[in-house]
Design a protein around this motif. Structure first.
Motif, short mmCIF file in Angstrom:
data_model
loop_
_atom_site.label_atom_id
_atom_site.label_comp_id
_atom_site.label_asym_id
_atom_site.label_seq_id
_atom_site.Cartn_x
_atom_site.Cartn_y
_atom_site.Cartn_z
N GLN A 57 -30.61 81.74 78.98
CA GLN A 57 -31.32 80.47 79.18
C GLN A 57 -31.48 79.70 77.88
OE1 GLN A 57 -35.02 80.84 81.29
NE2 GLN A 57 -35.57 78.70 81.01
N ASP A 58 -31.86 80.40 76.81
CA ASP A 58 -32.03 79.74 75.51
C ASP A 58 -30.70 79.19 75.00
OD1 ASP A 58 -34.70 80.26 75.51
OD2 ASP A 58 -34.59 82.01 74.17
N ARG A 59 -29.63 79.95 75.17
CA ARG A 59 -28.31 79.48 74.70
C ARG A 59 -27.90 78.22 75.44
NH1 ARG A 59 -26.80 84.85 75.59
NH2 ARG A 59 -25.19 84.21 77.09
N GLN A 60 -28.09 78.20 76.76
CA GLN A 60 -27.67 77.04 77.55
C GLN A 60 -28.51 75.80 77.20
OE1 GLN A 60 -25.01 76.81 79.37
NE2 GLN A 60 -24.47 78.96 79.17
N ARG A 118 -19.17 78.29 79.71
CA ARG A 118 -18.76 79.15 80.82
C ARG A 118 -17.89 80.29 80.31
NH1 ARG A 118 -18.83 73.98 82.89
NH2 ARG A 118 -20.12 73.67 84.74
N CYS A 119 -18.21 80.80 79.14
CA CYS A 119 -17.48 81.95 78.62
C CYS A 119 -17.80 83.18 79.46
CB CYS A 119 -17.83 82.21 77.15
SG CYS A 119 -19.50 82.88 76.89
N GLU A 120 -17.05 84.25 79.28
CA GLU A 120 -17.24 85.45 80.09
C GLU A 120 -18.67 85.97 79.98
OE1 GLU A 120 -15.55 90.06 80.32
OE2 GLU A 120 -14.57 88.57 79.03
N ARG A 121 -19.21 85.97 78.76
CA ARG A 121 -20.57 86.47 78.58
C ARG A 121 -21.59 85.62 79.32
NH1 ARG A 121 -24.22 86.42 73.03
NH2 ARG A 121 -26.01 87.55 73.88
N CYS A 122 -21.48 84.30 79.19
CA CYS A 122 -22.45 83.41 79.85
C CYS A 122 -22.36 83.50 81.37
CB CYS A 122 -22.26 81.97 79.36
SG CYS A 122 -22.92 81.66 77.70
N VAL A 123 -21.14 83.63 81.89
CA VAL A 123 -20.98 83.75 83.33
C VAL A 123 -21.66 85.02 83.83
CG1 VAL A 123 -19.31 84.14 85.18
CG2 VAL A 123 -18.86 82.39 83.45
N GLU A 124 -21.45 86.13 83.11
CA GLU A 124 -22.07 87.41 83.51
C GLU A 124 -23.59 87.33 83.41
OE1 GLU A 124 -20.41 90.45 81.08
OE2 GLU A 124 -18.45 90.44 82.07
N GLU A 125 -24.10 86.76 82.30
CA GLU A 125 -25.54 86.75 82.08
C GLU A 125 -26.26 85.69 82.90
OE1 GLU A 125 -26.51 86.76 77.93
OE2 GLU A 125 -25.25 88.51 77.52
N SER A 126 -25.50 84.75 83.49
CA SER A 126 -26.12 83.79 84.40
C SER A 126 -26.54 84.49 85.70
CB SER A 126 -25.15 82.64 84.71
OG SER A 126 -24.04 83.11 85.47
N ILE A 127 -25.90 85.61 85.98
CA ILE A 127 -26.23 86.39 87.18
C ILE A 127 -27.32 87.40 86.85
CG2 ILE A 127 -25.29 87.95 88.92
CD1 ILE A 127 -22.52 86.72 88.32
N VAL A 128 -27.15 88.13 85.75
CA VAL A 128 -28.13 89.14 85.32
C VAL A 128 -28.33 89.02 83.81
CG1 VAL A 128 -28.70 91.58 85.21
CG2 VAL A 128 -27.42 90.72 87.15
N ASP A 129 -29.52 88.64 83.38
CA ASP A 129 -29.82 88.53 81.96
C ASP A 129 -30.18 89.92 81.42
OD1 ASP A 129 -30.81 88.06 79.41
OD2 ASP A 129 -31.78 86.18 79.96
N PRO A 130 -29.36 90.50 80.53
CA PRO A 130 -29.62 91.87 80.05
C PRO A 130 -30.94 92.01 79.29
CG PRO A 130 -27.88 90.82 78.76
CD PRO A 130 -28.15 89.93 79.92
N ALA A 178 -36.76 89.27 86.12
CA ALA A 178 -36.44 87.86 86.36
C ALA A 178 -37.27 87.32 87.52
CB ALA A 178 -34.94 87.71 86.65
N GLY A 179 -37.57 86.04 87.45
CA GLY A 179 -38.44 85.45 88.45
C GLY A 179 -37.86 85.35 89.84
N ASP A 180 -36.52 85.47 89.97
CA ASP A 180 -35.88 85.30 91.28
C ASP A 180 -35.53 86.63 91.94
OD1 ASP A 180 -33.98 85.99 89.44
OD2 ASP A 180 -32.48 84.51 90.07
N VAL A 181 -36.11 87.73 91.44
CA VAL A 181 -35.85 89.04 92.05
C VAL A 181 -37.11 89.53 92.77
CG1 VAL A 181 -34.15 89.64 90.29
CG2 VAL A 181 -36.53 90.31 89.97
#
Length: 367
Positions: free
Chosen positions: A148-151, A162-174, A190-193
């Motif tokens: 979120q901070d990076r975006q 939309r790099c590989e890392r950002c795509v993955e972390e948009s689904i699950v933030d480690p 995360a607030g949506d879980v």
């Protein structure tokens, strides 16, 4: 101050040590009353111009294979990278190791960057060759930041990554994950879980609200460490206060705080520093135990900090400085010291094209 006088002084300072960066040169200049008021930016531009002129005078020297013809000595070229620590990317681990063993540190810089005249902006660094789609390896934001901070930072630059890392972390933030005690599943705050979650492997139950409460406890402890009261406190009492809080972020703790969350890292760093202060400033038989605790907690901190940079080899300046601080300690385990030294050398070669940290990067550490 005219440019000719400044240039002559810079020539004098760098002739004895060409590896000096612009921050170190600026510090040396200010010792001379005639240059006491000179600005850092002016020194940086003047030094870049001087080194560019020097490169043009050595045109008869052949450039290394694979470079763009930049003719600077190894020490001159690698001492002045762009302002960010994370500036050079694209090499694999095996390539880094190959350059370490051969001693060709400057190839990392020369194959990726060149100093040129930029219309309307003076001299600056640009890519040494055409960049194909997918080859950009320089982070435009701090790599340790969460998704979120990076975006949010990138939105101000006019694009969405939309790099590989950002795509993955948009689904699950480690940085929001909490490992289950069985080690086979990770919960999320995360607030949506769901508020209540269950491990698919061992059926352990997880309460998001309890984990959030533990995270707030870490945040409160970090806030306290920034107060005047903490600064005046006995570090042994601070260790007693922070130890149980640090346990809240231990991997495998039921309803624990996320171990890789920035608040968890900050708390670990505060605790490690308190142990170091006890070991080095307070006499007594506790020194060995406190120093051992410092290295154990610092290793836990650095492991999580490194993980927060994702799959990339890029590292923030603070990461480099943290490695440097660790090596300032008195090691009892020589093998561990070699491990940390190796990690620092690899990081420096990757980012600066040399085995050691540029002077400007360590200024804050020693001040």
């Amino acid at each position: 101050m005219d440019d000719e006088t400044l240039g002559a002084k810079l020539q004098e300072l760098t002739s004895s040590d060409p590896s000096l960066g612009y921050r170190a040169v600026h510090a040396e200049l200010k010792k001379d009353p005639k240059f006491a008021s000179i600005g850092l930016k002016k020194v940086q531009l003047a030094l870049q111009s001087l080194r560019a002129d020097q490169s043009q005078t050595c045109g008869s020297t052949p450039a290394k294979s694979g470079t763009s013809g930049v003719c600077l000595s190894e020490r001159e070229f690698v001492s002045e990278p762009p302002s960010d620590a994370a500036v050079i990317g694209g090499f694999t681990k095996s390539e880094i190791e190959q350059r370490l063993s051969s001693g060709n540190y400057s190839e990392i810089v020369q194959e990726r960057l060149k100093l040129v005249d930029i219309p309307g902006k003076g001299k600056g660094y640009v890519a040494a060759k055409q960049i194909k789609q997918g080859e950009v390896c320089i982070s435009s934001v701090p790599p340790r930041s969460n998704y979120q901070d990076r975006q949010e930072k990138l939105s101000g630059k006019g694009f969405r990554c939309r790099c590989e890392r950002c795509v993955e972390e948009s689904i699950v933030d480690p940085q929001l994950l909490v490992p289950c005690k069985c080690g086979k599943f990770k919960f999320s705050i995360a607030g949506d879980v769901p508020r209540q979650q269950s491990c698919s492997a061992c059926q352990c139950q997880f309460e998001r609200s309890a984990a959030m409460a533990n995270l707030r406890s870490l945040e409160a402890a970090n806030e306290f460490m920034r107060t005047h009261s903490a600064a005046q406190a006995d570090p042994r009492e601070l260790v007693k206060k922070l130890n149980p809080v640090a346990e809240l972020a231990t991997v495998g703790r039921v309803n624990g705080a996320p171990p890789n969350h920035l608040q968890s890292l900050q708390l670990l760093n505060n605790l490690a520093n308190c142990h170091y202060f006890v070991a080095t400033r307070i006499p007594g038989p506790h020194r060995k135990t406190s120093l051992g605790a410092f290295f154990d907690i610092k290793e836990r901190f650095m492991t999580a900090y490194e993980a927060n940079h994702g799959k990339t080899m890029q590292r923030d300046t603070n990461y480099v400085q943290s490695l440097h601080r660790v090596l300032m300690g008195d090691f009892s385990d020589k093998d561990k010291k070699k491990m940390w030294e190796r990690k620092l050398v690899e990081t420096c070669v990757w980012h600066f094209g040399q085995r050691s940290i540029p002077v400007g990067v360590t200024t804050d550490v020693h001040s």
